[in-house]
Design a protein around this motif. Structure first.
Motif, PDB file in Angstrom:
ATOM      1  N   PHE A  11       0.822  -1.204   0.000  1.00  0.00           N
ATOM      2  CA  PHE A  11       0.000   0.000   0.000  1.00  0.00           C
ATOM      3  C   PHE A  11       0.857   1.256   0.000  1.00  0.00           C
ATOM      4  CE2 PHE A  11      -3.074   3.019   1.751  1.00  0.00           C
ATOM      5  CZ  PHE A  11      -4.186   2.710   0.990  1.00  0.00           C
ATOM      6  N   GLU A  12       2.011   1.171   0.606  1.00  0.00           N
ATOM      7  CA  GLU A  12       2.913   2.316   0.701  1.00  0.00           C
ATOM      8  C   GLU A  12       3.308   2.844  -0.681  1.00  0.00           C
ATOM      9  OE1 GLU A  12       7.152   2.556   2.601  1.00  0.00           O
ATOM     10  OE2 GLU A  12       5.642   2.274   4.167  1.00  0.00           O
ATOM     11  N   SER A  13       3.413   1.967  -1.663  1.00  0.00           N
ATOM     12  CA  SER A  13       3.773   2.390  -3.019  1.00  0.00           C
ATOM     13  C   SER A  13       2.733   3.332  -3.610  1.00  0.00           C
ATOM     14  CB  SER A  13       3.930   1.179  -3.933  1.00  0.00           C
ATOM     15  OG  SER A  13       5.050   0.429  -3.554  1.00  0.00           O
ATOM     16  N   LEU A  14       1.471   3.140  -3.268  1.00  0.00           N
ATOM     17  CA  LEU A  14       0.426   4.030  -3.772  1.00  0.00           C
ATOM     18  C   LEU A  14       0.637   5.458  -3.281  1.00  0.00           C
ATOM     19  CD1 LEU A  14      -2.787   1.864  -3.289  1.00  0.00           C
ATOM     20  CD2 LEU A  14      -1.362   2.070  -5.321  1.00  0.00           C
ATOM     21  N   LEU A  15       1.139   5.588  -2.084  1.00  0.00           N
ATOM     22  CA  LEU A  15       1.337   6.913  -1.496  1.00  0.00           C
ATOM     23  C   LEU A  15       2.442   7.693  -2.201  1.00  0.00           C
ATOM     24  CD1 LEU A  15       1.040   5.925   2.266  1.00  0.00           C
ATOM     25  CD2 LEU A  15      -0.751   6.825   0.749  1.00  0.00           C
ATOM     26  N   LYS A  16       3.278   7.019  -2.946  1.00  0.00           N
ATOM     27  CA  LYS A  16       4.369   7.680  -3.670  1.00  0.00           C
ATOM     28  C   LYS A  16       3.860   8.402  -4.916  1.00  0.00           C
ATOM     29  CE  LYS A  16       7.845   4.346  -2.203  1.00  0.00           C
ATOM     30  NZ  LYS A  16       8.775   3.299  -2.655  1.00  0.00           N
ATOM     31  N   TYR A  17       2.630   8.135  -5.332  1.00  0.00           N
ATOM     32  CA  TYR A  17       2.063   8.721  -6.553  1.00  0.00           C
ATOM     33  C   TYR A  17       0.729   9.407  -6.252  1.00  0.00           C
ATOM     34  CZ  TYR A  17       5.545   5.622  -8.548  1.00  0.00           C
ATOM     35  OH  TYR A  17       6.720   4.978  -8.837  1.00  0.00           O
ATOM     36  N   PRO A  18       0.781  10.488  -5.467  1.00  0.00           N
ATOM     37  CA  PRO A  18      -0.481  11.139  -5.081  1.00  0.00           C
ATOM     38  C   PRO A  18      -1.244  11.745  -6.260  1.00  0.00           C
ATOM     39  CG  PRO A  18       1.402  12.467  -4.431  1.00  0.00           C
ATOM     40  CD  PRO A  18       1.947  11.156  -4.936  1.00  0.00           C
ATOM     41  N   ASP A  19      -0.566  11.996  -7.380  1.00  0.00           N
ATOM     42  CA  ASP A  19      -1.269  12.538  -8.538  1.00  0.00           C
ATOM     43  C   ASP A  19      -2.145  11.479  -9.206  1.00  0.00           C
ATOM     44  OD1 ASP A  19       1.285  11.368  -9.123  1.00  0.00           O
ATOM     45  OD2 ASP A  19       1.134  12.108 -11.180  1.00  0.00           O
ATOM     46  N   LYS A  20      -1.762  10.221  -9.098  1.00  0.00           N
ATOM     47  CA  LYS A  20      -2.547   9.129  -9.685  1.00  0.00           C
ATOM     48  C   LYS A  20      -3.488   8.495  -8.655  1.00  0.00           C
ATOM     49  CE  LYS A  20       0.856   7.976 -13.175  1.00  0.00           C
ATOM     50  NZ  LYS A  20       0.398   8.927 -14.121  1.00  0.00           N
ATOM     51  N   PHE A  21      -3.028   8.353  -7.433  1.00  0.00           N
ATOM     52  CA  PHE A  21      -3.824   7.744  -6.362  1.00  0.00           C
ATOM     53  C   PHE A  21      -4.212   8.845  -5.376  1.00  0.00           C
ATOM     54  CE2 PHE A  21      -1.017   4.450  -8.060  1.00  0.00           C
ATOM     55  CZ  PHE A  21      -1.960   3.533  -8.478  1.00  0.00           C
ATOM     56  N   ASN A  22      -5.123   9.686  -5.824  1.00  0.00           N
ATOM     57  CA  ASN A  22      -5.533  10.852  -5.042  1.00  0.00           C
ATOM     58  C   ASN A  22      -6.789  10.537  -4.223  1.00  0.00           C
ATOM     59  OD1 ASN A  22      -7.594  10.821  -6.937  1.00  0.00           O
ATOM     60  ND2 ASN A  22      -6.696  12.453  -8.163  1.00  0.00           N
ATOM     61  N   ASN A  23      -7.357  11.549  -3.612  1.00  0.00           N
ATOM     62  CA  ASN A  23      -8.551  11.341  -2.786  1.00  0.00           C
ATOM     63  C   ASN A  23      -9.699  10.742  -3.584  1.00  0.00           C
ATOM     64  OD1 ASN A  23      -7.325  12.213  -0.468  1.00  0.00           O
ATOM     65  ND2 ASN A  23      -8.123  14.303  -0.600  1.00  0.00           N
ATOM     66  N   GLY A  24      -9.807  11.106  -4.857  1.00  0.00           N
ATOM     67  CA  GLY A  24     -10.861  10.543  -5.700  1.00  0.00           C
ATOM     68  C   GLY A  24     -10.730   9.038  -5.845  1.00  0.00           C
ATOM     69  N   PHE A  25      -9.509   8.559  -5.976  1.00  0.00           N
ATOM     70  CA  PHE A  25      -9.252   7.123  -6.063  1.00  0.00           C
ATOM     71  C   PHE A  25      -9.721   6.416  -4.795  1.00  0.00           C
ATOM     72  CE2 PHE A  25      -6.378   3.600  -4.980  1.00  0.00           C
ATOM     73  CZ  PHE A  25      -6.588   2.765  -6.049  1.00  0.00           C
ATOM     74  N   TYR A  26      -9.315   6.965  -3.644  1.00  0.00           N
ATOM     75  CA  TYR A  26      -9.682   6.338  -2.366  1.00  0.00           C
ATOM     76  C   TYR A  26     -11.184   6.467  -2.093  1.00  0.00           C
ATOM     77  CZ  TYR A  26      -4.679   6.124  -1.823  1.00  0.00           C
ATOM     78  OH  TYR A  26      -3.341   5.872  -2.026  1.00  0.00           O
ATOM     79  N   ASP A  27     -11.774   7.587  -2.481  1.00  0.00           N
ATOM     80  CA  ASP A  27     -13.228   7.755  -2.328  1.00  0.00           C
ATOM     81  C   ASP A  27     -13.989   6.736  -3.167  1.00  0.00           C
ATOM     82  OD1 ASP A  27     -12.847   9.872  -0.582  1.00  0.00           O
ATOM     83  OD2 ASP A  27     -13.232  11.418  -2.103  1.00  0.00           O
ATOM     84  N   ASN A  28     -13.475   6.459  -4.364  1.00  0.00           N
ATOM     85  CA  ASN A  28     -14.107   5.472  -5.231  1.00  0.00           C
ATOM     86  C   ASN A  28     -14.010   4.072  -4.618  1.00  0.00           C
ATOM     87  OD1 ASN A  28     -15.464   4.652  -7.605  1.00  0.00           O
ATOM     88  ND2 ASN A  28     -13.539   4.022  -8.514  1.00  0.00           N
ATOM     89  N   LEU A  29     -12.836   3.731  -4.074  1.00  0.00           N
ATOM     90  CA  LEU A  29     -12.703   2.436  -3.389  1.00  0.00           C
ATOM     91  C   LEU A  29     -13.699   2.323  -2.244  1.00  0.00           C
ATOM     92  CD1 LEU A  29      -8.868   1.695  -3.043  1.00  0.00           C
ATOM     93  CD2 LEU A  29     -10.530   0.545  -4.508  1.00  0.00           C
ATOM     94  N   ARG A  30     -13.793   3.371  -1.456  1.00  0.00           N
ATOM     95  CA  ARG A  30     -14.720   3.372  -0.306  1.00  0.00           C
ATOM     96  C   ARG A  30     -16.158   3.212  -0.782  1.00  0.00           C
ATOM     97  NH1 ARG A  30     -14.961   2.206   4.746  1.00  0.00           N
ATOM     98  NH2 ARG A  30     -13.188   3.485   5.253  1.00  0.00           N
ATOM     99  N   SER A  31     -16.519   3.895  -1.848  1.00  0.00           N
ATOM    100  CA  SER A  31     -17.873   3.800  -2.385  1.00  0.00           C
ATOM    101  C   SER A  31     -18.183   2.379  -2.843  1.00  0.00           C
ATOM    102  CB  SER A  31     -18.036   4.773  -3.550  1.00  0.00           C
ATOM    103  OG  SER A  31     -19.279   4.611  -4.166  1.00  0.00           O
ATOM    104  N   LEU A  32     -17.232   1.750  -3.531  1.00  0.00           N
ATOM    105  CA  LEU A  32     -17.432   0.372  -3.987  1.00  0.00           C
ATOM    106  C   LEU A  32     -17.558  -0.588  -2.806  1.00  0.00           C
ATOM    107  CD1 LEU A  32     -14.965   0.330  -6.994  1.00  0.00           C
ATOM    108  CD2 LEU A  32     -17.466   0.225  -7.109  1.00  0.00           C
TER     109      LEU A  32
END
Length: 55
Positions: A19-40
């Motif tokens: 999971f730590e690798s995702l944090l290295k790319y905040p432009d690709k894995f931004n709040n919208g990405f995490y919000d979408n995961l939470r919604s699903l």
């Protein structure tokens, strides 16, 4: 696609073991990405498994 699987009675599982690798790319894995995961997950369309191994 995930919602179509839900309609078919299939539940995909997303397994993250680095999971730590995702944090290295905040432009690709931004709040919208995490919000979408939470919604699903909230709509029971996706199961998320996060693995962590401390040595």
């Amino acid at each position: 696609m995930v919602k179509k699987w839900k309609q078919q009675g299939k539940l995909p599982i997303l397994c993250l073991d680095d999971f730590e690798s995702l944090l290295k790319y905040p432009d690709k894995f931004n709040n919208g990405f995490y919000d979408n995961l939470r919604s699903l997950m909230d709509s029971n369309a996706l199961t998320l498994v996060v693995a962590f191994c401390a040595i």
